[in-house]
Design a protein around this motif. Sequence first.
Motif, short mmCIF file in Angstrom:
data_model
loop_
_atom_site.label_atom_id
_atom_site.label_comp_id
_atom_site.label_asym_id
_atom_site.label_seq_id
_atom_site.Cartn_x
_atom_site.Cartn_y
_atom_site.Cartn_z
N ALA A 70 0.83 -1.21 0.00
CA ALA A 70 0.00 0.00 0.00
C ALA A 70 0.86 1.25 0.00
CB ALA A 70 -0.93 -0.01 1.22
N ALA A 71 1.92 1.24 0.79
CA ALA A 71 2.82 2.40 0.84
C ALA A 71 3.50 2.63 -0.51
CB ALA A 71 3.86 2.21 1.93
N GLU A 72 3.95 1.56 -1.15
CA GLU A 72 4.60 1.68 -2.46
C GLU A 72 3.63 2.25 -3.50
OE1 GLU A 72 6.09 -2.19 -3.40
OE2 GLU A 72 7.80 -1.99 -2.05
N LEU A 73 2.42 1.72 -3.53
CA LEU A 73 1.43 2.20 -4.50
C LEU A 73 1.05 3.65 -4.23
CD1 LEU A 73 -0.79 -0.99 -4.83
CD2 LEU A 73 0.66 0.02 -6.60
N HIS A 74 0.95 4.01 -2.97
CA HIS A 74 0.64 5.40 -2.62
C HIS A 74 1.76 6.32 -3.13
CE1 HIS A 74 -1.08 8.73 -0.45
NE2 HIS A 74 0.11 8.97 0.08
N THR A 75 3.00 5.89 -2.97
CA THR A 75 4.14 6.67 -3.45
C THR A 75 4.10 6.82 -4.97
OG1 THR A 75 5.49 5.86 -1.62
CG2 THR A 75 6.67 6.73 -3.52
N LYS A 76 3.58 5.83 -5.66
CA LYS A 76 3.48 5.87 -7.12
C LYS A 76 2.31 6.72 -7.58
CE LYS A 76 6.57 2.61 -8.28
NZ LYS A 76 7.75 3.15 -8.89
N GLY A 77 1.50 7.23 -6.65
CA GLY A 77 0.40 8.12 -7.01
C GLY A 77 -0.92 7.42 -7.30
N VAL A 78 -1.05 6.18 -6.86
CA VAL A 78 -2.28 5.43 -7.08
C VAL A 78 -3.32 5.86 -6.04
CG1 VAL A 78 -3.32 3.13 -7.20
CG2 VAL A 78 -1.01 3.50 -8.08
N ASP A 79 -4.56 6.01 -6.46
CA ASP A 79 -5.66 6.42 -5.60
C ASP A 79 -5.92 5.38 -4.51
OD1 ASP A 79 -7.99 8.19 -5.07
OD2 ASP A 79 -9.12 6.38 -5.64
N GLY A 80 -6.35 5.84 -3.35
CA GLY A 80 -6.59 4.95 -2.21
C GLY A 80 -7.61 3.86 -2.48
N ASP A 81 -8.67 4.18 -3.21
CA ASP A 81 -9.69 3.17 -3.53
C ASP A 81 -9.12 2.09 -4.45
OD1 ASP A 81 -11.55 4.56 -2.04
OD2 ASP A 81 -12.37 5.64 -3.76
N VAL A 82 -8.29 2.49 -5.38
CA VAL A 82 -7.65 1.53 -6.29
C VAL A 82 -6.70 0.62 -5.50
CG1 VAL A 82 -6.13 1.30 -8.31
CG2 VAL A 82 -7.91 3.06 -8.28
N ILE A 83 -5.97 1.21 -4.55
CA ILE A 83 -5.06 0.43 -3.71
C ILE A 83 -5.85 -0.60 -2.91
CG2 ILE A 83 -3.48 0.52 -1.74
CD1 ILE A 83 -2.57 3.28 -2.77
N ALA A 84 -6.94 -0.17 -2.29
CA ALA A 84 -7.76 -1.07 -1.49
C ALA A 84 -8.29 -2.23 -2.32
CB ALA A 84 -8.92 -0.31 -0.85
N THR A 85 -8.72 -1.94 -3.54
CA THR A 85 -9.21 -2.99 -4.43
C THR A 85 -8.11 -3.98 -4.79
OG1 THR A 85 -10.85 -1.47 -5.35
CG2 THR A 85 -10.35 -3.44 -6.64
N ALA A 86 -6.94 -3.47 -5.11
CA ALA A 86 -5.82 -4.33 -5.50
C ALA A 86 -5.36 -5.21 -4.34
CB ALA A 86 -4.66 -3.49 -6.02
N LEU A 87 -5.45 -4.69 -3.12
CA LEU A 87 -5.00 -5.44 -1.96
C LEU A 87 -6.08 -6.33 -1.36
CD1 LEU A 87 -2.86 -2.73 -0.15
CD2 LEU A 87 -2.05 -4.65 -1.52
N SER A 88 -7.31 -6.21 -1.84
CA SER A 88 -8.42 -6.96 -1.26
C SER A 88 -8.26 -8.47 -1.39
CB SER A 88 -9.74 -6.52 -1.88
OG SER A 88 -9.79 -6.88 -3.25
N GLU A 89 -7.53 -8.93 -2.37
CA GLU A 89 -7.37 -10.37 -2.56
C GLU A 89 -6.34 -10.97 -1.61
OE1 GLU A 89 -4.46 -10.53 -6.39
OE2 GLU A 89 -6.45 -9.67 -6.66
N ILE A 90 -5.60 -10.12 -0.89
CA ILE A 90 -4.63 -10.62 0.08
C ILE A 90 -5.27 -10.52 1.46
CG2 ILE A 90 -2.35 -10.34 1.10
CD1 ILE A 90 -1.49 -8.91 -1.42
N ASP A 91 -5.59 -11.65 2.05
CA ASP A 91 -6.17 -11.62 3.40
C ASP A 91 -5.06 -11.89 4.43
OD1 ASP A 91 -5.76 -14.30 2.94
OD2 ASP A 91 -7.72 -14.94 3.64
N ALA A 92 -5.42 -11.80 5.69
CA ALA A 92 -4.44 -11.97 6.76
C ALA A 92 -3.82 -13.37 6.74
CB ALA A 92 -5.08 -11.70 8.11
N GLY A 93 -4.63 -14.37 6.42
CA GLY A 93 -4.11 -15.74 6.35
C GLY A 93 -3.09 -15.92 5.25
N ALA A 94 -3.36 -15.35 4.10
CA ALA A 94 -2.43 -15.44 2.98
C ALA A 94 -1.13 -14.69 3.30
CB ALA A 94 -3.06 -14.89 1.71
N GLU A 95 -1.27 -13.57 3.99
CA GLU A 95 -0.09 -12.79 4.36
C GLU A 95 0.78 -13.59 5.34
OE1 GLU A 95 0.69 -8.13 5.19
OE2 GLU A 95 -0.94 -9.03 6.32
#
Length: 174
Positions: free
Chosen positions: A90-115
């Motif tokens: 999320a921090a990397e994408l934010h640095t690249k100028g990606v919108d917060g909603d887009v970041i949340a969508t992209a990261l939604s497929e990674i859950d705590a168990g997968a992490e």
Amino acid sequence: MACPMTASCPPPSISEPSREEQARTLCLRLLTARARTRAELHGQLAKRGYPEDVSASVLDRLAAVGLVDDTDFAQQWVQSRRAKSRRALAAELHTKGVDGDVIATALSEIDAGAERDRAEQLVRAKLRRETLDGDDARVTRRLVGMLARRGYSQNLAGQVVLAELAAERERRRV
């Protein structure tokens, strides 16, 4: 006033490219190297002094033909950097100028168990190459540090390292 025929004058049939053509060429050259976000391209154009209207026009056109897509960029970024935590991505994408909603969508497929699973895989891979000479503090510190550099929380890193270290010691005993 006509230009005298000297070596410094371009032939009359060749015209100078417009600022918009120059900006488009720059963006296409940058996109050839790797995918980029709209904000990254906008920053490069601004750095080179292109006016806002020229930048907007070029970036709108590139987005319309599908060459600039922040949503696709974010999904590819997350897929290619699976070793990192959600927080680091999320921090990397934010640095690249990606919108917060887009970041949340992209990261939604990674859950705590997968992490956690990914953290365990990283630790197991490192432990296979580690000599366990009784200095668990040194090994633990190195492994927790490795996970921390990838953005994993201190709590998760400690839990994973202690569990995997115990499992590795048991495996080597057998």
